[in-house]
Scaffold this motif. Structure first.
Motif, PDB file in Angstrom:
ATOM      1  N   LEU A  48       0.854  -1.203   0.000  1.00 22.83           N
ATOM      2  CA  LEU A  48       0.000   0.000   0.000  1.00 22.83           C
ATOM      3  C   LEU A  48       0.884   1.246   0.000  1.00 22.83           C
ATOM      4  CD1 LEU A  48      -2.606  -1.177   2.684  1.00 22.83           C
ATOM      5  CD2 LEU A  48      -2.856  -1.220   0.191  1.00 22.83           C
ATOM      6  N   CYS A  49       0.437   2.290  -0.692  1.00 23.19           N
ATOM      7  CA  CYS A  49       1.196   3.539  -0.789  1.00 23.19           C
ATOM      8  C   CYS A  49       2.577   3.231  -1.367  1.00 23.19           C
ATOM      9  CB  CYS A  49       1.297   4.206   0.577  1.00 23.19           C
ATOM     10  SG  CYS A  49      -0.307   4.523   1.312  1.00 23.19           S
ATOM     11  N   ALA A  50       2.566   2.675  -2.555  1.00 18.86           N
ATOM     12  CA  ALA A  50       3.750   1.992  -3.082  1.00 18.86           C
ATOM     13  C   ALA A  50       4.671   2.835  -3.961  1.00 18.86           C
ATOM     14  CB  ALA A  50       3.289   0.781  -3.874  1.00 18.86           C
ATOM     15  N   ALA A  51       4.188   3.966  -4.487  1.00 18.40           N
ATOM     16  CA  ALA A  51       4.986   4.711  -5.472  1.00 18.40           C
ATOM     17  C   ALA A  51       6.192   5.406  -4.808  1.00 18.40           C
ATOM     18  CB  ALA A  51       4.102   5.767  -6.150  1.00 18.40           C
ATOM     19  N   PRO A  52       7.327   5.506  -5.457  1.00 22.90           N
ATOM     20  CA  PRO A  52       7.603   5.105  -6.848  1.00 22.90           C
ATOM     21  C   PRO A  52       7.846   3.614  -7.039  1.00 22.90           C
ATOM     22  CG  PRO A  52       9.579   6.037  -5.857  1.00 22.90           C
ATOM     23  CD  PRO A  52       8.481   6.188  -4.846  1.00 22.90           C
ATOM     24  N   GLY A  53       7.907   2.834  -5.936  1.00 23.68           N
ATOM     25  CA  GLY A  53       7.890   1.390  -6.140  1.00 23.68           C
ATOM     26  C   GLY A  53       9.074   0.600  -5.604  1.00 23.68           C
ATOM     27  N   ASP A  81      -1.295   2.954  -5.071  1.00 33.00           N
ATOM     28  CA  ASP A  81      -0.888   4.320  -4.715  1.00 33.00           C
ATOM     29  C   ASP A  81      -1.770   5.327  -5.441  1.00 33.00           C
ATOM     30  OD1 ASP A  81       2.008   5.471  -3.392  1.00 33.00           O
ATOM     31  OD2 ASP A  81       0.798   6.911  -4.516  1.00 33.00           O
ATOM     32  N   LEU A  82      -1.846   6.527  -4.866  1.00 39.38           N
ATOM     33  CA  LEU A  82      -2.556   7.622  -5.523  1.00 39.38           C
ATOM     34  C   LEU A  82      -1.816   8.035  -6.797  1.00 39.38           C
ATOM     35  CD1 LEU A  82      -3.139   9.935  -2.419  1.00 39.38           C
ATOM     36  CD2 LEU A  82      -4.922   8.799  -3.760  1.00 39.38           C
ATOM     37  N   GLN A  83      -0.489   7.865  -6.768  1.00 46.44           N
ATOM     38  CA  GLN A  83       0.344   8.284  -7.895  1.00 46.44           C
ATOM     39  C   GLN A  83       0.609   7.102  -8.823  1.00 46.44           C
ATOM     40  OE1 GLN A  83       0.790  11.416  -8.051  1.00 46.44           O
ATOM     41  NE2 GLN A  83       0.155  11.791  -5.953  1.00 46.44           N
ATOM     42  N   GLY A  84       0.907   7.444 -10.082  1.00 46.97           N
ATOM     43  CA  GLY A  84       1.248   6.395 -11.040  1.00 46.97           C
ATOM     44  C   GLY A  84       2.643   5.851 -10.758  1.00 46.97           C
ATOM     45  N   ALA A  96      -5.097   4.176  -6.725  1.00 56.80           N
ATOM     46  CA  ALA A  96      -6.296   4.412  -5.915  1.00 56.80           C
ATOM     47  C   ALA A  96      -5.925   4.920  -4.530  1.00 56.80           C
ATOM     48  CB  ALA A  96      -7.074   3.103  -5.789  1.00 56.80           C
ATOM     49  N   ASP A  97      -6.950   5.397  -3.833  1.00 57.59           N
ATOM     50  CA  ASP A  97      -6.792   5.937  -2.478  1.00 57.59           C
ATOM     51  C   ASP A  97      -7.078   4.816  -1.479  1.00 57.59           C
ATOM     52  OD1 ASP A  97      -7.166   7.161  -0.044  1.00 57.59           O
ATOM     53  OD2 ASP A  97      -8.276   8.876  -0.866  1.00 57.59           O
ATOM     54  N   ILE A  98      -6.123   4.526  -0.600  1.00 57.22           N
ATOM     55  CA  ILE A  98      -6.310   3.368   0.294  1.00 57.22           C
ATOM     56  C   ILE A  98      -7.383   3.612   1.356  1.00 57.22           C
ATOM     57  CG2 ILE A  98      -3.933   2.556  -0.019  1.00 57.22           C
ATOM     58  CD1 ILE A  98      -3.574   3.342   3.028  1.00 57.22           C
ATOM     59  N   GLY A 123       2.999   4.364   3.641  1.00 60.94           N
ATOM     60  CA  GLY A 123       2.229   5.577   3.343  1.00 60.94           C
ATOM     61  C   GLY A 123       2.626   6.769   4.189  1.00 60.94           C
ATOM     62  N   ALA A 124       2.617   7.909   3.538  1.00 62.52           N
ATOM     63  CA  ALA A 124       2.855   9.157   4.254  1.00 62.52           C
ATOM     64  C   ALA A 124       2.075  10.250   3.545  1.00 62.52           C
ATOM     65  CB  ALA A 124       4.334   9.491   4.252  1.00 62.52           C
ATOM     66  N   PRO A 125       1.371  11.077   4.311  1.00 64.30           N
ATOM     67  CA  PRO A 125       0.662  12.181   3.651  1.00 64.30           C
ATOM     68  C   PRO A 125       1.662  13.261   3.267  1.00 64.30           C
ATOM     69  CG  PRO A 125       0.389  12.287   6.035  1.00 64.30           C
ATOM     70  CD  PRO A 125       1.224  11.080   5.760  1.00 64.30           C
TER      71      PRO A 125
END
Ligand SMILES: C[S@@+](CC[C@H](N)C(=O)[O-])C[C@H]1O[C@@H](n2cnc3c(N)ncnc32)[C@H](O)[C@@H]1O
Length: 318
Positions: A48-53, A81-84, A96-98, A123-125
């Motif tokens: 979860l919240c994986a970008a950039p990968g 992730d929210l980002q590509g 997507a948004d977790i 994940g981090a905001p």
């Protein structure tokens, strides 16, 4: 400052580029795996919240790459992730948004009746620089990740998530202890000592008897009758968990010489999208002329923004 200065100041940043990781964060998961043997023999994982990968790269390297072609077909790794994110072999991606129900449903569908053996979340905001607010949003993000974990983890599974060691963290430990028999806080050496960041490593997942699967961020509201909620009415007790530090040779707070054979390298993968791009798209043609607002903190509990703005206007007119 030259382009090599970050390579000097941040040994893990430099090593990530040398070893092909998309981000220095890879070392945090690698160190957690080295310490707790989390990924051995797994075939199903959620990032979860994986970008950039870089965590997905670690998952693919440990879980997918060692297998032969027919065994690889059994591997299911999903990165959200929210980002590509640029593609990684062996990893399915979901943008997507977790914190959304639809994301949890998409992850459940991805496993098609199977269960994941591990859920990780780095994940981090985006930082607002309002420390307490950031910590609060971070803990909500962990609860979203944990909610997904309660739906998709198999009994005995593990959960790893970034936390901020701040005042409200006991609330997160309390939640984790409901679902995992073994919970500790892990500080990798790749995470700076100066940072409040650490990771919870929770093992031996087991759904408590009678637990109604739900989004834990709104459980208080949606299931006020739940035995756990009833038990915790009043001030929740402060919960402590063991602390484990990674004992490594490299220090992320130290500056290292570049050495004779040093060659500058570009980042392995530039981000495909970044949160600020959305803002630029919306504000591209707008000339933002902002005026700083001076906020004077005295002993008042609340600082009224209207008052701060009008004080500023008075001082401008002087
Ligand atoms: C520190 S980065 C993750 C780095 C990643 N683990 C790696 O190794 O490359 C934090 C990520 O959290 C993502 N994020 C923050 N809030 C999110 C949310 N509600 N849903 C999905 N992703 C989120 C951000 O987009 C960002 O990519």
């Amino acid at each position: 400052m030259g382009r090599t200065s970050k390579d000097k100041r941040d040994i893990f940043y430099r090593l990530a580029k040398e070893q092909g990781w998309r981000a220095r964060s890879a070392f945090k998961l690698l160190q957690a795996d080295e310490t707790f043997r989390l990924l051995e023999g797994l075939t199903r994982a959620v990032d979860l919240c994986a970008a950039p990968g870089s965590w997905s790269q670690v998952l693919a390297k440990r879980i997918y790459e060692p297998l032969g072609p027919s065994e690889r077909k059994k591997v299911k790794i999903i990165a959200v992730d929210l980002q590509g994110m640029a593609p990684i072999e062996g990893v399915t991606q979901l943008r997507a948004d977790i914190s959304k129900k639809s994301t949890a449903e998409a992850i459940i569908n991805f496993f098609g009746g199977d269960k994941a053996q591990i859920v990780v979340s780095d994940g981090a905001p985006d930082s607002t620089r309002m420390h307490e607010f950031d910590c609060y949003v971070q803990s909500e993000l962990i609860l979203s990740a944990l909610s997904i974990a309660t739906y998709v983890l198999e009994t005995g599974g593990s959960f790893v998530a970034k936390i901020y060691r701040a005042d409200n963290i006991s609330r997160v430990y309390t939640q984790l202890k409901r679902f995992f028999q073994d919970v500790c806080v892990f500080k990798p050496s790749a995470s700076r000592n100066s940072s409040i960041e650490a990771f919870v490593v929770a093992r031996q997942f087991c759904l408590p008897e009678g637990h109604k699967l739900c989004n834990l961020t709104s459980e208080w509201h949606d299931h006020p009758e739940a035995s756990w909620v009833v038990r915790l009415k009043g001030d929740p007790p402060i919960v402590h968990v063991p602390f484990v530090a990674y004992n490594g040779d490299l220090d992320s707070d130290r500056t290292y010489d570049l050495g004779e054979n040093y060659v500058y390298r570009e980042a392995v993968q530039q981000p495909l999208t970044a949160a600020y791009q959305e803002v630029l798209k919306k504000t591209g043609k707008v000339n933002l002329k902002y005026k700083p607002i001076k906020v004077v903190h005295d002993n008042e509990l609340y600082v009224d923004w209207r008052k701060a703005a009008s004080d500023d206007a008075v001082s401008d007119n002087k």
